[in-house]
Write a protein that holds these residues in place. Sequence first.
Motif, PDB file in Angstrom:
ATOM      1  N   SER A   1       0.806  -1.216   0.000  1.00 29.47           N
ATOM      2  CA  SER A   1       0.000   0.000   0.000  1.00 29.47           C
ATOM      3  C   SER A   1       0.841   1.269   0.000  1.00 29.47           C
ATOM      4  CB  SER A   1      -0.914   0.014   1.238  1.00 29.47           C
ATOM      5  OG  SER A   1      -0.139  -0.002   2.431  1.00 29.47           O
ATOM      6  N   SER A   2       2.166   1.150  -0.135  1.00 35.79           N
ATOM      7  CA  SER A   2       3.031   2.319  -0.043  1.00 35.79           C
ATOM      8  C   SER A   2       3.000   3.174  -1.305  1.00 35.79           C
ATOM      9  CB  SER A   2       4.471   1.884   0.237  1.00 35.79           C
ATOM     10  OG  SER A   2       4.955   1.037  -0.793  1.00 35.79           O
ATOM     11  N   GLY A   3       2.434   2.663  -2.387  1.00 36.19           N
ATOM     12  CA  GLY A   3       2.267   3.487  -3.576  1.00 36.19           C
ATOM     13  C   GLY A   3       1.269   4.602  -3.305  1.00 36.19           C
ATOM     14  N   ALA A   4       1.358   5.681  -4.057  1.00 35.56           N
ATOM     15  CA  ALA A   4       0.518   6.851  -3.797  1.00 35.56           C
ATOM     16  C   ALA A   4      -0.965   6.506  -3.832  1.00 35.56           C
ATOM     17  CB  ALA A   4       0.831   7.955  -4.814  1.00 35.56           C
ATOM     18  N   ASN A   5      -1.381   5.636  -4.755  1.00 37.67           N
ATOM     19  CA  ASN A   5      -2.785   5.308  -4.889  1.00 37.67           C
ATOM     20  C   ASN A   5      -3.336   4.588  -3.660  1.00 37.67           C
ATOM     21  OD1 ASN A   5      -2.928   6.434  -7.430  1.00 37.67           O
ATOM     22  ND2 ASN A   5      -2.487   4.505  -8.471  1.00 37.67           N
ATOM     23  N   MET A   6      -2.453   3.894  -2.938  1.00 39.30           N
ATOM     24  CA  MET A   6      -2.903   3.087  -1.806  1.00 39.30           C
ATOM     25  C   MET A   6      -2.580   3.709  -0.456  1.00 39.30           C
ATOM     26  SD  MET A   6      -4.427   0.582  -3.213  1.00 39.30           S
ATOM     27  CE  MET A   6      -4.671  -0.391  -1.738  1.00 39.30           C
ATOM     28  N   LEU A   7      -1.959   4.876  -0.434  1.00 34.66           N
ATOM     29  CA  LEU A   7      -1.568   5.485   0.836  1.00 34.66           C
ATOM     30  C   LEU A   7      -2.732   5.647   1.819  1.00 34.66           C
ATOM     31  CD1 LEU A   7       1.045   8.189  -0.218  1.00 34.66           C
ATOM     32  CD2 LEU A   7       1.423   6.162   1.210  1.00 34.66           C
ATOM     33  N   PRO A   8      -3.912   6.072   1.369  1.00 31.48           N
ATOM     34  CA  PRO A   8      -5.018   6.225   2.323  1.00 31.48           C
ATOM     35  C   PRO A   8      -5.445   4.921   2.985  1.00 31.48           C
ATOM     36  CG  PRO A   8      -5.463   7.446   0.308  1.00 31.48           C
ATOM     37  CD  PRO A   8      -4.268   6.578   0.039  1.00 31.48           C
ATOM     38  N   LEU A   9      -5.022   3.784   2.437  1.00 29.07           N
ATOM     39  CA  LEU A   9      -5.446   2.498   2.992  1.00 29.07           C
ATOM     40  C   LEU A   9      -4.390   1.857   3.887  1.00 29.07           C
ATOM     41  CD1 LEU A   9      -7.325   0.802   0.016  1.00 29.07           C
ATOM     42  CD2 LEU A   9      -8.292   1.941   2.023  1.00 29.07           C
ATOM     43  N   ILE A  10      -3.267   2.545   4.122  1.00 31.40           N
ATOM     44  CA  ILE A  10      -2.227   1.948   4.958  1.00 31.40           C
ATOM     45  C   ILE A  10      -2.773   1.632   6.342  1.00 31.40           C
ATOM     46  CG2 ILE A  10      -0.078   2.393   6.189  1.00 31.40           C
ATOM     47  CD1 ILE A  10       1.012   3.767   3.796  1.00 31.40           C
ATOM     48  N   PHE A  11      -3.337   2.641   7.010  1.00 30.98           N
ATOM     49  CA  PHE A  11      -3.858   2.404   8.356  1.00 30.98           C
ATOM     50  C   PHE A  11      -5.029   1.425   8.352  1.00 30.98           C
ATOM     51  CE2 PHE A  11      -6.829   3.420  11.800  1.00 30.98           C
ATOM     52  CZ  PHE A  11      -6.014   3.132  12.899  1.00 30.98           C
ATOM     53  N   PRO A  12      -6.021   1.576   7.454  1.00 31.46           N
ATOM     54  CA  PRO A  12      -7.101   0.577   7.431  1.00 31.46           C
ATOM     55  C   PRO A  12      -6.613  -0.848   7.201  1.00 31.46           C
ATOM     56  CG  PRO A  12      -7.749   2.512   6.199  1.00 31.46           C
ATOM     57  CD  PRO A  12      -6.300   2.692   6.541  1.00 31.46           C
ATOM     58  N   LEU A  13      -5.575  -1.015   6.361  1.00 32.21           N
ATOM     59  CA  LEU A  13      -5.043  -2.350   6.120  1.00 32.21           C
ATOM     60  C   LEU A  13      -4.408  -2.925   7.380  1.00 32.21           C
ATOM     61  CD1 LEU A  13      -3.440  -1.980   2.575  1.00 32.21           C
ATOM     62  CD2 LEU A  13      -5.141  -3.684   3.230  1.00 32.21           C
ATOM     63  N   VAL A  14      -3.591  -2.115   8.045  1.00 36.21           N
ATOM     64  CA  VAL A  14      -2.901  -2.588   9.250  1.00 36.21           C
ATOM     65  C   VAL A  14      -3.902  -2.863  10.364  1.00 36.21           C
ATOM     66  CG1 VAL A  14      -1.238  -1.983  11.047  1.00 36.21           C
ATOM     67  CG2 VAL A  14      -0.747  -1.442   8.656  1.00 36.21           C
ATOM     68  N   ALA A  15      -4.818  -1.906  10.585  1.00 35.37           N
ATOM     69  CA  ALA A  15      -5.811  -2.081  11.649  1.00 35.37           C
ATOM     70  C   ALA A  15      -6.791  -3.200  11.304  1.00 35.37           C
ATOM     71  CB  ALA A  15      -6.564  -0.768  11.872  1.00 35.37           C
ATOM     72  N   GLY A  16      -7.214  -3.252  10.056  1.00 35.62           N
ATOM     73  CA  GLY A  16      -8.182  -4.266   9.653  1.00 35.62           C
ATOM     74  C   GLY A  16      -7.607  -5.662   9.618  1.00 35.62           C
ATOM     75  N   PHE A  17      -6.280  -5.769   9.459  1.00 32.94           N
ATOM     76  CA  PHE A  17      -5.646  -7.080   9.449  1.00 32.94           C
ATOM     77  C   PHE A  17      -5.930  -7.823  10.752  1.00 32.94           C
ATOM     78  CE2 PHE A  17      -1.694  -9.728   9.929  1.00 32.94           C
ATOM     79  CZ  PHE A  17      -1.996 -10.629   8.919  1.00 32.94           C
ATOM     80  N   ALA A  18      -6.094  -7.059  11.845  1.00 27.82           N
ATOM     81  CA  ALA A  18      -6.385  -7.673  13.139  1.00 27.82           C
ATOM     82  C   ALA A  18      -7.755  -8.350  13.137  1.00 27.82           C
ATOM     83  CB  ALA A  18      -6.326  -6.622  14.247  1.00 27.82           C
ATOM     84  N   LEU A  19      -8.642  -7.927  12.234  1.00 30.66           N
ATOM     85  CA  LEU A  19      -9.957  -8.563  12.159  1.00 30.66           C
ATOM     86  C   LEU A  19      -9.838 -10.023  11.764  1.00 30.66           C
ATOM     87  CD1 LEU A  19     -12.002  -5.789  10.291  1.00 30.66           C
ATOM     88  CD2 LEU A  19     -11.863  -6.181  12.753  1.00 30.66           C
ATOM     89  N   LEU A  20      -8.771 -10.366  11.051  1.00 33.52           N
ATOM     90  CA  LEU A  20      -8.575 -11.740  10.594  1.00 33.52           C
ATOM     91  C   LEU A  20      -7.797 -12.572  11.603  1.00 33.52           C
ATOM     92  CD1 LEU A  20      -7.563 -10.962   6.890  1.00 33.52           C
ATOM     93  CD2 LEU A  20      -9.851 -11.477   7.788  1.00 33.52           C
ATOM     94  N   GLY A  21      -7.300 -11.927  12.661  1.00 35.45           N
ATOM     95  CA  GLY A  21      -6.474 -12.623  13.641  1.00 35.45           C
ATOM     96  C   GLY A  21      -7.100 -13.869  14.239  1.00 35.45           C
ATOM     97  N   PRO A  22      -8.389 -13.832  14.635  1.00 36.50           N
ATOM     98  CA  PRO A  22      -8.990 -15.028  15.236  1.00 36.50           C
ATOM     99  C   PRO A  22      -8.925 -16.259  14.335  1.00 36.50           C
ATOM    100  CG  PRO A  22     -10.373 -13.127  15.648  1.00 36.50           C
ATOM    101  CD  PRO A  22      -9.299 -12.675  14.691  1.00 36.50           C
ATOM    102  N   PHE A  23      -9.005 -16.043  13.019  1.00 39.38           N
ATOM    103  CA  PHE A  23      -8.931 -17.167  12.085  1.00 39.38           C
ATOM    104  C   PHE A  23      -7.504 -17.686  11.946  1.00 39.38           C
ATOM    105  CE2 PHE A  23      -8.203 -18.595   7.659  1.00 39.38           C
ATOM    106  CZ  PHE A  23      -8.985 -19.735   7.683  1.00 39.38           C
ATOM    107  N   PHE A  24      -6.548 -16.774  11.806  1.00 42.42           N
ATOM    108  CA  PHE A  24      -5.165 -17.188  11.594  1.00 42.42           C
ATOM    109  C   PHE A  24      -4.531 -17.791  12.848  1.00 42.42           C
ATOM    110  CE2 PHE A  24      -5.320 -13.971   8.067  1.00 42.42           C
ATOM    111  CZ  PHE A  24      -5.185 -14.903   7.048  1.00 42.42           C
ATOM    112  N   ALA A  25      -5.179 -17.608  14.000  1.00 42.52           N
ATOM    113  CA  ALA A  25      -4.642 -18.172  15.238  1.00 42.52           C
ATOM    114  C   ALA A  25      -5.128 -19.593  15.489  1.00 42.52           C
ATOM    115  CB  ALA A  25      -5.024 -17.282  16.427  1.00 42.52           C
TER     116      ALA A  25
END
Length: 267
Positions: free
Chosen positions: A63-87
């Motif tokens: 997401s470090s490209g300019a087009n994806m910059l606004p999604l950096i925080f949502p991606l990192v924070a939202g990744f935790a939503l998948l944590g229960p499955f990956f654990a």
Amino acid sequence: MASFHVMAGPGEMLARPAIRRIGLSDIWDALARGFDDFRAKPSHYVFLSLIYPICGIVLVTWSSGANMLPLIFPLVAGFALLGPFFAIGLYEISRRRELGMDTSWRHALEVRHSPALPSILAVGAMLMVLFVAWLVFAQMLYTDLFGPEPPQSLALFLASVFSSENGLLLMLAGNAIGFCFALVVLATTVIAFPMLLDRDVGAVAAIETSLRATLMNPVPIACWGLIVAALLIVGTIPIFVGLAVIMPILGHATWHLYRKIVVDERR
């Protein structure tokens, strides 16, 4: 009737196991037991959980490209939503240790042989849908506030977020929306995955049991959610490396939380 089995388990009836009331002391005890499981063979568990910091770094890089910059925080924070499955593999390690069985890390991969695997995948798919929905909402919010044009650079993006009224609104509204998504995930899956691993009751029964557990124990479950959020934030600070320790502890602790909440009539 494979599809029905996914929904309600092999008995074709919705299981409704009894739920205990727990206190804050049970939350701390579950964490202590999770740390004890991690401490038993930490090298195995750190190796197993390297997927979390690796995936986190990949998400930010992608997401470090300019087009994806606004999604950096949502991606990192939202990744935790998948944590229960990956654990899920960590729950299996705790389950085996509880039964006095071999806890070598390779047994975490044996989840693929679980009779409840279709149900586990169904609940995992639900989390993925919520994750994608969170990203869509985050992108829509940014577009409404800053327009469709992507930021020219990371520096300009950060400046616009932290030095403007729209940036403040983006942070407040974004975190509020993220909180709602996190609340849904917490309420529906707080014990769903360890329960499915322990007993093949179907996806609907596991989600329904998690909801009942949350409604019966709102304060302890809320405390658990805050602890998880705080530890995940701490784990992401040193370029996600801390997640290699935080995630295994939380995964093991979730198994013990499940044991404290759901009555095992089989014993």
